[in-house]
Design an enzyme around this catalytic site. Structure first.
Site, short mmCIF file in Angstrom:
data_model
loop_
_atom_site.label_atom_id
_atom_site.label_comp_id
_atom_site.label_asym_id
_atom_site.label_seq_id
_atom_site.Cartn_x
_atom_site.Cartn_y
_atom_site.Cartn_z
CE1 TYR A 39 1.97 2.43 6.76
CE2 TYR A 39 0.46 4.30 6.84
CZ TYR A 39 1.75 3.79 6.89
OH TYR A 39 2.80 4.64 7.07
CG ASN A 111 -6.63 2.52 8.26
OD1 ASN A 111 -6.52 3.39 9.12
ND2 ASN A 111 -5.65 2.24 7.43
CB SER A 145 -6.83 -0.54 4.03
OG SER A 145 -5.71 -0.21 3.24
CB SER A 183 -8.65 2.04 -0.93
OG SER A 183 -9.41 1.58 0.17
N GLY A 184 -6.71 -0.62 0.13
CA GLY A 184 -6.63 -2.08 0.13
C GLY A 184 -7.85 -2.66 0.79
#
Length: 262
Positions: A39, A111, A145, A183-184
């Site tokens: 993101y 990120n 992420s 968090s991805g």
């Protein structure tokens, strides 16, 4: 690898590119491109949908071997890590196994992370880096992420590649990434070895080489070290950035780092 709202378009754009450049590959089959995202909405007008099919085609048409540009490039342009400007980073290691040398490379789109947790070479330096600070003209949502791609020319079986991918979080943790809520985190690993194994003809025994599990530890080391270095490279290879609505993210202060670490 792109931003969140461009994930579908880049996947479809890859198929469009394949139908133009490799039409025979899709004549009687299908394509399932892997598109991943992190993101970037704090710096990027993410709802403007600025990534186009032409951008996807240009990236694929111009892809070459050699050194990879790091920092605020490609999908990493709007990314932030530990409160500093981040994005794309890469690192690699040579692993010797018996009489052979293999390369293991890591690419990250970083990120994630809270500044207070930033750790470099085992030293938790985040608490000393209150400044320079972000400037938030619009509220910054906590959306951390990271995507990491592990690539090697060493021969491994699929379950072994999965084991390599599962070592990525250890490298992230060394830098101070704790995998917080929202968090991805996506980790993929692939090998270029055994290129003919999946194309073996019917009626004949297929063969694939692989390094035995008991010898895999040096490759685990390479993954963990490579991920740590790639994240730090994504931070160091950057400059301050002002994005949408005047939102500002500073670069990691390199002069300060040089004084601390030499």
């Amino acid at each position: 690898i792109t931003n969140t709202h461009s994930c579908g378009l880049t996947r479809d754009g890859t198929l469009r590119w394949m139908s133009r450049v490799l039409p025979e590959a899709l004549d009687s089959a299908w394509g399932l491109p892997v598109a991943a995202e992190t993101y970037d909405g704090f710096l990027n007008d993410i709802n403007g949908h600025h990534v186009s099919f032409d951008h996807v085609a240009s990236a694929l048409d111009s892809a070459t071997g050699g050194a990879i540009e790091e920092g605020s490039v490609g999908g990493g342009t709007g990314m932030i890590a530990f409160g500093f400007k981040a994005g794309s980073g890469t690192a690699s290691r040579i692993v010797e196994w018996h009489s052979s040398s293999y390369t293991l490379g890591v690419f990250v789109q970083a990120n994630f992370g809270r500044r207070s947790n930033l750790t470099i070479r085992g030293r938790r330096i985040g608490p000393q880096l209150v400044e320079p600070a972000l400037r938030e003209s619009t509220p910054r949502a906590e959306k951390g992420s990271i995507i990491a791609i592990v690539a090697t020319d060493a021969p491994f079986l699929p379950h072994q590649m999965k084991r390599l991918a599962r070592r990525v979080p250890l490298g992230i943790a060394i830098t101070g990434g704790y995998g917080y809520h929202s968090s991805g985190d996506i980790f993929l690993a692939f090998s270029t070895a055994n290129p003919g194994a999946a194309l073996a003809p019917s009626g004949r025994m297929a063969h694939a080489d692989f390094i035995p599990d008991v010898d895999i530890d040096p490759f685990f080391d390479a993954v963990v070290q490579g991920v740590e270095e790639a994240i730090l490279n994504a931070l160091v290879a950057n400059e301050d950035m002002t994005g949408r609505d005047g939102n500002f993210v500073p670069a990691l202060p390199r002069t300060w780092l040089k004084e601390k670490f030499g």
